[in-house]
Design a protein around this motif. Structure first.
Motif, PDB file in Angstrom:
ATOM      1  N   UNK A  77      33.497  48.940  42.950  1.00  0.00           N
ATOM      2  CA  UNK A  77      34.698  48.888  43.795  1.00  0.00           C
ATOM      3  C   UNK A  77      34.804  50.127  44.682  1.00  0.00           C
ATOM      4  N   UNK A  78      34.309  51.268  44.150  1.00  0.00           N
ATOM      5  CA  UNK A  78      34.409  52.533  44.883  1.00  0.00           C
ATOM      6  C   UNK A  78      33.212  52.779  45.802  1.00  0.00           C
ATOM      7  N   UNK A  90      42.297  51.919  43.406  1.00  0.00           N
ATOM      8  CA  UNK A  90      43.080  51.654  42.192  1.00  0.00           C
ATOM      9  C   UNK A  90      42.962  50.179  41.815  1.00  0.00           C
ATOM     10  N   UNK A  91      42.973  49.939  40.504  1.00  0.00           N
ATOM     11  CA  UNK A  91      43.062  48.562  40.015  1.00  0.00           C
ATOM     12  C   UNK A  91      44.542  48.299  39.766  1.00  0.00           C
ATOM     13  N   UNK A 128      43.215  48.317  51.898  1.00  0.00           N
ATOM     14  CA  UNK A 128      42.336  47.151  51.828  1.00  0.00           C
ATOM     15  C   UNK A 128      42.444  46.580  50.415  1.00  0.00           C
ATOM     16  N   UNK A 129      42.946  45.364  50.342  1.00  0.00           N
ATOM     17  CA  UNK A 129      43.115  44.701  49.040  1.00  0.00           C
ATOM     18  C   UNK A 129      41.882  43.875  48.719  1.00  0.00           C
ATOM     19  N   UNK A 130      41.411  44.041  47.514  1.00  0.00           N
ATOM     20  CA  UNK A 130      40.177  43.376  47.093  1.00  0.00           C
ATOM     21  C   UNK A 130      40.465  42.550  45.839  1.00  0.00           C
ATOM     22  N   UNK A 148      40.488  37.531  36.989  1.00  0.00           N
ATOM     23  CA  UNK A 148      40.739  37.744  38.418  1.00  0.00           C
ATOM     24  C   UNK A 148      41.437  39.093  38.553  1.00  0.00           C
ATOM     25  N   UNK A 149      40.807  40.011  39.264  1.00  0.00           N
ATOM     26  CA  UNK A 149      41.338  41.376  39.327  1.00  0.00           C
ATOM     27  C   UNK A 149      41.774  41.737  40.745  1.00  0.00           C
ATOM     28  N   UNK A 150      42.906  42.430  40.831  1.00  0.00           N
ATOM     29  CA  UNK A 150      43.394  42.891  42.133  1.00  0.00           C
ATOM     30  C   UNK A 150      43.223  44.405  42.216  1.00  0.00           C
ATOM     31  N   UNK A 151      42.474  44.856  43.227  1.00  0.00           N
ATOM     32  CA  UNK A 151      42.247  46.288  43.417  1.00  0.00           C
ATOM     33  C   UNK A 151      42.584  46.632  44.862  1.00  0.00           C
TER      34      UNK A 151
END
Lengths: 154, 135
Positions: A77-78, A90-91, A128-130, A148-151
């Protein structure tokens, strides 16, 4: 002109964020995780007790499955999403659907895809939402959990 | 472990509150067990460099406290079908963390929606939801 999500980041939607990884779930690893939570449930640690239960073997604390491959996901993610000069990440949270418990002796293959990327002006700047989706399949090819993860990166 | 049945559950019923007091030792045990070696959870210098007053409790550990609350309540015949996780604030070692829950809805087909959350001094830190199938 207001900031937008880089096209290279949008191009990652639908693609693997982390290549598939396989983990063997050992009884000792389940015990260590249960001890870290300080959860004395005998289904996690007592082999004889678990054998007589409907599961027939030690099962793992509910969220152990999501720890499999989690450091690789956090790192990706980073580093793997081309978001430009954004240092923070951040998660925000996640949902998990479970279809069966993780058991001692399972061999779990984790896949991780980028499901969605979008941008939004926020207090801290352009975020930016991932959204990522991970599937956890056992040695029989059955999906035992789907996360399902929101970061966010900013 | 006591068993609870769908027909006996009432909307609004509270789960027995569980108290946790995470220690830095516990955070290190979780780091080892989960292989999450993010320094913010065991290196105070790194945490302070990141603007935090102390190391922070791992989000997954906080969520595991709440899943313990649910699995203890639902009994061995229960099954958590879905967990929705949200963290609003960081927990710190030494805090007295209350893990609380309430039955929010009976969804039919032996399924209940349970609101579960952590709380310190009356403030909600991590509001989660669990969808649980009961016998």
């Amino acid at each position: 002109m207001s900031e937008t999500v880089p096209q290279e980041a949008l191009d990652m939607v639908g693609k693997d964020l982390v290549p598939p990884l396989t983990f063997e779930v050992e009884k000792g690893a389940i015990r260590k995780l249960a001890e870290a939570i300080d959860d004395p449930n005998p289904l996690y640690t007592d082999a004889e007790y678990a054998k007589k239960s409907k599961y027939g073997a030690n099962i793992a604390p509910l969220l152990m499955v999501t720890t499999l491959g989690a450091p690789e996901l956090q790192a990706a993610l980073m580093t793997k999403i081309p978001v430009g000069p954004k240092k923070n990440g951040i998660v925000k949270g996640f949902d998990v659907e479970f279809s069966q418990p993780l058991k001692a002796g399972d061999e779990i293959t984790v896949t991780c895809k980028v499901a969605d990327i979008s941008g939004k002006e926020a207090k801290m700047g352009f975020m930016i939402n991932i959204t990522t989706v991970r599937e956890f399949k056992n040695q029989k090819g059955e999906v035992i959990a789907r996360e399902t993860m929101a970061a966010a990166r900013w | 472990m006591a068993q609870i049945y769908y027909e006996d559950v009432e909307v609004g019923a509270e789960l027995p509150t569980m108290t946790k007091k995470p220690t830095t030792r516990q955070l290190v045990k979780w780091a080892g067990a989960s292989q999450d070696w993010n320094e913010l959870h065991y290196d105070k210098d790194a945490a302070q460099k990141g603007g935090l007053p102390n190391v922070i409790v791992q989000g997954h550990l906080t969520s595991s406290f709440l899943t313990q609350l649910v699995t203890d309540w639902m009994g061995e015949e229960g099954f958590v079908k879905k967990l929705e996780v949200k963290w609003k604030q960081f927990h710190f070692p030494g805090q007295e963390v209350l893990c609380k829950g309430k039955v929010a809805e009976k969804l039919g087909e032996n399924t209940v929606l349970v609101d579960i959350w952590t709380e310190v001094d009356g403030t909600v830190y991590a509001p989660h939801k669990a969808t649980v199938v009961l016998p």
